[in-house]
Design a protein around this motif. Structure first.
Motif, PDB file in Angstrom:
ATOM      1  N   PHE A  99     -66.945 -30.006 -48.595  1.00 26.53           N
ATOM      2  CA  PHE A  99     -66.915 -28.623 -48.095  1.00 26.53           C
ATOM      3  C   PHE A  99     -66.458 -28.607 -46.633  1.00 26.53           C
ATOM      4  N   ASN A 100     -66.996 -29.559 -45.877  1.00 21.09           N
ATOM      5  CA  ASN A 100     -66.699 -29.575 -44.445  1.00 21.09           C
ATOM      6  C   ASN A 100     -65.264 -29.999 -44.140  1.00 21.09           C
ATOM      7  N   VAL A 101     -64.721 -30.910 -44.946  1.00 21.45           N
ATOM      8  CA  VAL A 101     -63.305 -31.293 -44.750  1.00 21.45           C
ATOM      9  C   VAL A 101     -62.432 -30.068 -44.984  1.00 21.45           C
ATOM     10  N   ILE A 102     -62.757 -29.334 -46.048  1.00 28.58           N
ATOM     11  CA  ILE A 102     -61.948 -28.152 -46.376  1.00 28.58           C
ATOM     12  C   ILE A 102     -62.088 -27.107 -45.270  1.00 28.58           C
ATOM     13  N   SER A 103     -63.303 -26.923 -44.775  1.00 27.46           N
ATOM     14  CA  SER A 103     -63.491 -25.932 -43.697  1.00 27.46           C
ATOM     15  C   SER A 103     -62.777 -26.370 -42.425  1.00 27.46           C
ATOM     16  N   THR A 104     -62.677 -27.671 -42.222  1.00 26.68           N
ATOM     17  CA  THR A 104     -62.012 -28.201 -41.028  1.00 26.68           C
ATOM     18  C   THR A 104     -60.499 -27.982 -41.097  1.00 26.68           C
ATOM     19  N   LEU A 105     -59.938 -28.135 -42.305  1.00 26.29           N
ATOM     20  CA  LEU A 105     -58.468 -28.174 -42.422  1.00 26.29           C
ATOM     21  C   LEU A 105     -57.810 -26.856 -42.819  1.00 26.29           C
ATOM     22  N   ILE A 106     -58.480 -26.100 -43.674  1.00 30.96           N
ATOM     23  CA  ILE A 106     -57.759 -25.037 -44.387  1.00 30.96           C
ATOM     24  C   ILE A 106     -57.738 -23.701 -43.638  1.00 30.96           C
ATOM     25  N   HIS A 107     -56.531 -23.251 -43.368  1.00 31.63           N
ATOM     26  CA  HIS A 107     -56.289 -21.919 -42.795  1.00 31.63           C
ATOM     27  C   HIS A 107     -55.772 -21.020 -43.925  1.00 31.63           C
ATOM     28  N   PRO A 108     -55.851 -19.689 -43.763  1.00 31.66           N
ATOM     29  CA  PRO A 108     -55.348 -18.809 -44.817  1.00 31.66           C
ATOM     30  C   PRO A 108     -53.913 -19.165 -45.219  1.00 31.66           C
ATOM     31  N   ASN A 109     -53.689 -19.153 -46.514  1.00 32.38           N
ATOM     32  CA  ASN A 109     -52.382 -19.422 -47.148  1.00 32.38           C
ATOM     33  C   ASN A 109     -51.937 -20.885 -47.161  1.00 32.38           C
ATOM     34  N   ASP A 110     -52.771 -21.768 -46.632  1.00 26.12           N
ATOM     35  CA  ASP A 110     -52.474 -23.201 -46.811  1.00 26.12           C
ATOM     36  C   ASP A 110     -52.582 -23.540 -48.290  1.00 26.12           C
ATOM     37  N   GLU A 111     -51.730 -24.438 -48.747  1.00 26.96           N
ATOM     38  CA  GLU A 111     -51.805 -24.858 -50.154  1.00 26.96           C
ATOM     39  C   GLU A 111     -52.569 -26.178 -50.282  1.00 26.96           C
ATOM     40  N   VAL A 112     -53.368 -26.246 -51.329  1.00 28.59           N
ATOM     41  CA  VAL A 112     -54.136 -27.464 -51.592  1.00 28.59           C
ATOM     42  C   VAL A 112     -53.871 -27.894 -53.038  1.00 28.59           C
ATOM     43  N   GLN A 123     -61.989 -26.032 -55.915  1.00 28.96           N
ATOM     44  CA  GLN A 123     -61.227 -24.781 -55.923  1.00 28.96           C
ATOM     45  C   GLN A 123     -61.915 -23.622 -55.172  1.00 28.96           C
ATOM     46  N   PRO A 124     -63.174 -23.292 -55.505  1.00 26.65           N
ATOM     47  CA  PRO A 124     -63.787 -22.166 -54.798  1.00 26.65           C
ATOM     48  C   PRO A 124     -63.896 -22.401 -53.301  1.00 26.65           C
ATOM     49  N   THR A 125     -64.119 -23.648 -52.905  1.00 28.12           N
ATOM     50  CA  THR A 125     -64.276 -23.920 -51.469  1.00 28.12           C
ATOM     51  C   THR A 125     -62.949 -23.670 -50.744  1.00 28.12           C
ATOM     52  N   VAL A 126     -61.869 -24.133 -51.351  1.00 31.65           N
ATOM     53  CA  VAL A 126     -60.542 -23.893 -50.754  1.00 31.65           C
ATOM     54  C   VAL A 126     -60.313 -22.392 -50.644  1.00 31.65           C
ATOM     55  N   GLU A 127     -60.647 -21.653 -51.704  1.00 29.35           N
ATOM     56  CA  GLU A 127     -60.400 -20.202 -51.712  1.00 29.35           C
ATOM     57  C   GLU A 127     -61.274 -19.470 -50.700  1.00 29.35           C
ATOM     58  N   LEU A 128     -62.464 -19.994 -50.482  1.00 30.96           N
ATOM     59  CA  LEU A 128     -63.367 -19.402 -49.490  1.00 30.96           C
ATOM     60  C   LEU A 128     -62.721 -19.366 -48.101  1.00 30.96           C
ATOM     61  N   PHE A 129     -61.893 -20.347 -47.822  1.00 30.39           N
ATOM     62  CA  PHE A 129     -61.239 -20.405 -46.501  1.00 30.39           C
ATOM     63  C   PHE A 129     -59.816 -19.840 -46.545  1.00 30.39           C
ATOM     64  N   GLY A 130     -59.490 -19.132 -47.617  1.00 32.23           N
ATOM     65  CA  GLY A 130     -58.193 -18.452 -47.697  1.00 32.23           C
ATOM     66  C   GLY A 130     -57.071 -19.343 -48.188  1.00 32.23           C
ATOM     67  N   GLY A 131     -57.401 -20.560 -48.603  1.00 31.31           N
ATOM     68  CA  GLY A 131     -56.367 -21.469 -49.104  1.00 31.31           C
ATOM     69  C   GLY A 131     -55.957 -21.123 -50.519  1.00 31.31           C
ATOM     70  N   LYS A 132     -54.825 -21.709 -50.918  1.00 34.35           N
ATOM     71  CA  LYS A 132     -54.303 -21.436 -52.258  1.00 34.35           C
ATOM     72  C   LYS A 132     -54.287 -22.742 -53.049  1.00 34.35           C
ATOM     73  N   ILE A 133     -54.886 -22.693 -54.231  1.00 33.37           N
ATOM     74  CA  ILE A 133     -54.932 -23.900 -55.070  1.00 33.37           C
ATOM     75  C   ILE A 133     -53.627 -24.059 -55.835  1.00 33.37           C
ATOM     76  N   VAL A 134     -53.085 -25.275 -55.793  1.00 35.83           N
ATOM     77  CA  VAL A 134     -51.916 -25.606 -56.609  1.00 35.83           C
ATOM     78  C   VAL A 134     -52.378 -26.703 -57.579  1.00 35.83           C
ATOM     79  N   PRO A 135     -52.669 -26.311 -58.834  1.00 33.53           N
ATOM     80  CA  PRO A 135     -53.193 -27.324 -59.757  1.00 33.53           C
ATOM     81  C   PRO A 135     -52.086 -28.145 -60.396  1.00 33.53           C
TER      82      PRO A 135
END
Ligand code: PMP
Ligand code: GLN
Length: 379
Positions: A99-112, A123-135
């Motif tokens: 969770f903390n790595v994602i909060s550290t790195l992810i800005h809105p619209n970043d792709e993961v 997935q939900p953690t990435v989305e919480l920080f505005g990131g976009k999941i690319v599965p």
């Protein structure tokens, strides 16, 4: 009414199935946790520290002895070079580290980029920080990574690739060549990699765990996460850790200090004592391979089609010779009528892809597994 940050998310499948298992009086092979106790030596150490005044805040980074031992363990096993002072941090479970790595790195619209089926936290953690999941799908039934597809999916927006090895839920283990392919791609692109290695010491048939800490040429782009819950049969203690190069760790710690600040103190001291002896973790693969084999040997004559399991304490089975029900309904039926709870694997896909596969956890006493097998052979 709260405007939900996660409108499409409901209660995790682990909680749902564990609750159903209790209500149905079923054997819980769903949520991944041992039904046996940890070594009494470890529990005694916890009692000792809790009874001897080790009950106030631990340092924000984690206690020094535990970080020193982790550095020693990793540097010995994987010939890497992590400094315990500024490249290792103790966390409240691997979950908090991720969770903390994602909060550290992810800005809105970043792709993961994640590989599906994927552990449900990403997935939900990435989305919480505005990131976009690319599965990227690990194609059923081999669940191998398609590196050409990965190459195509990496764009200038890709900020992070999350890899879980050994893999939950597929039970697959990456090879040295797989890691080399990742190394090449990460070198060529401006993105980071988060390696979730919580099942590091659970690999079978002499397969060696390939840790991303070995990739020293991309050390400045890699976060590696582990969990003592998996290592020492103490999932309820929620103690994990992260290794990352010092510039990455500096940013990680900025978020970590306000996320939880520090982690349960007496557990860290107890774990540090126990970690001193490598005998306490180097035989984990044998221990679990026996359980995997017990499960596989007894279920292979049934209509379940067991998929390969190279690591972790999970094994998947296709049930299409038994039923046409969707996997969540089949899992419900199995729990309520046959008294064995499992996880429907569609829960690990963003669009709930259903290959009629359920996941069994075999981190259970032999007698529990034998009882479950008895019930399953009635199908
Ligand atoms: N990653 C994976 C792949 C897991 O299966 C789990 C579940 N245990 C975690 C992370 C979380 O680990 P922890 O319980 O230490 O938070
Ligand atoms: N990691 C465990 C599993 O895959 C569950 C952890 C949890 O319940 N959050 O079953």
């Amino acid at each position: 009414m709260i405007k939900s940050k996660l409108p499409d998310v409901s209660t995790t499948i682990f909680t749902v199935m564990s609750k159903l298992a209790i209500e149905s009086n079923a054997i819980n092979l769903a949520q991944g946790f041992p039904d046996f106790d940890a070594d009494s030596k470890l529990i005694n150490q916890l009692n000792y520290y809790a009874s001897n005044h080790y009950n106030q805040y631990a340092p924000m980074f984690g206690i020094e002895k535990l970080r020193e031992l982790l550095a020693e363990k990793y540097n010995n096993l994987y010939s890497c070079d992590y400094n315990y002072l500024d490249e290792i941090n103790i966390t409240s479970g691997a979950s908090q580290a991720i969770f903390n790595v994602i909060s550290t790195l992810i800005h809105p619209n970043d792709e993961v980029i994640i590989f599906e089926p994927a552990y449900d936290l990403y997935q939900p953690t990435v989305e919480l920080f505005g990131g976009k999941i690319v599965p990227i799908e690990l194609k059923y039934p081999d669940y191998k990574i398609d590196f050409d597809e990965l190459k195509q999916k990496i764009t200038s927006k890709t900020k992070l690739i999350i890899v879980n090895n050994p893999n939950n839920p597929t039970g697959r283990v990456l090879t040295e060549n797989d890691l080399k392919s990742f190394e090449k791609l990460i070198k060529a692109n401006n993105c980071y990699l988060l390696a979730d290695e919580v099942y590091e010491h659970i690999t079978f048939d002499n397969k060696k765990h390939q840790s991303f800490t070995q990739l020293t040429t991309i050390k400045d782009k890699v976060f590696v996460v582990g969990s003592f819950g998996k290592l020492f049969h103490i999932t309820g203690w929620k103690i994990g850790y992260i290794l990352a190069e010092k510039e990455l760790m500096k940013e990680f710690r900025k978020c970590h200090q306000f996320n939880t600040f520090s982690t349960h103190t007496p557990s860290q001291y107890a774990i540090a004592d126990y970690l001193e002896n490598p005998e306490n973790y180097l035989h984990l693969s044998n221990f679990f391979q026996h359980k995997r084999d017990l499960f596989v040997d007894n279920l292979s004559s049934t209509k379940f089609n067991l998929l390969p399991c190279e690591g972790t304490y999970f094994i998947n089975a296709n049930y299409s010779n038994i039923s046409n029900l969707p996997d969540n309904e089949f899992a419900k039926l199995l729990t309520e009528q046959y008294k064995v709870a499992t996880i429907p694997v569609s829960a690990f896909y963003k669009d709930k892809t259903d290959y009629k596969v359920v996941r069994f956890c075999f981190a259970k006493k032999d007698e529990t597994l034998i009882k479950a097998i008895e019930n399953l052979t009635k199908l």
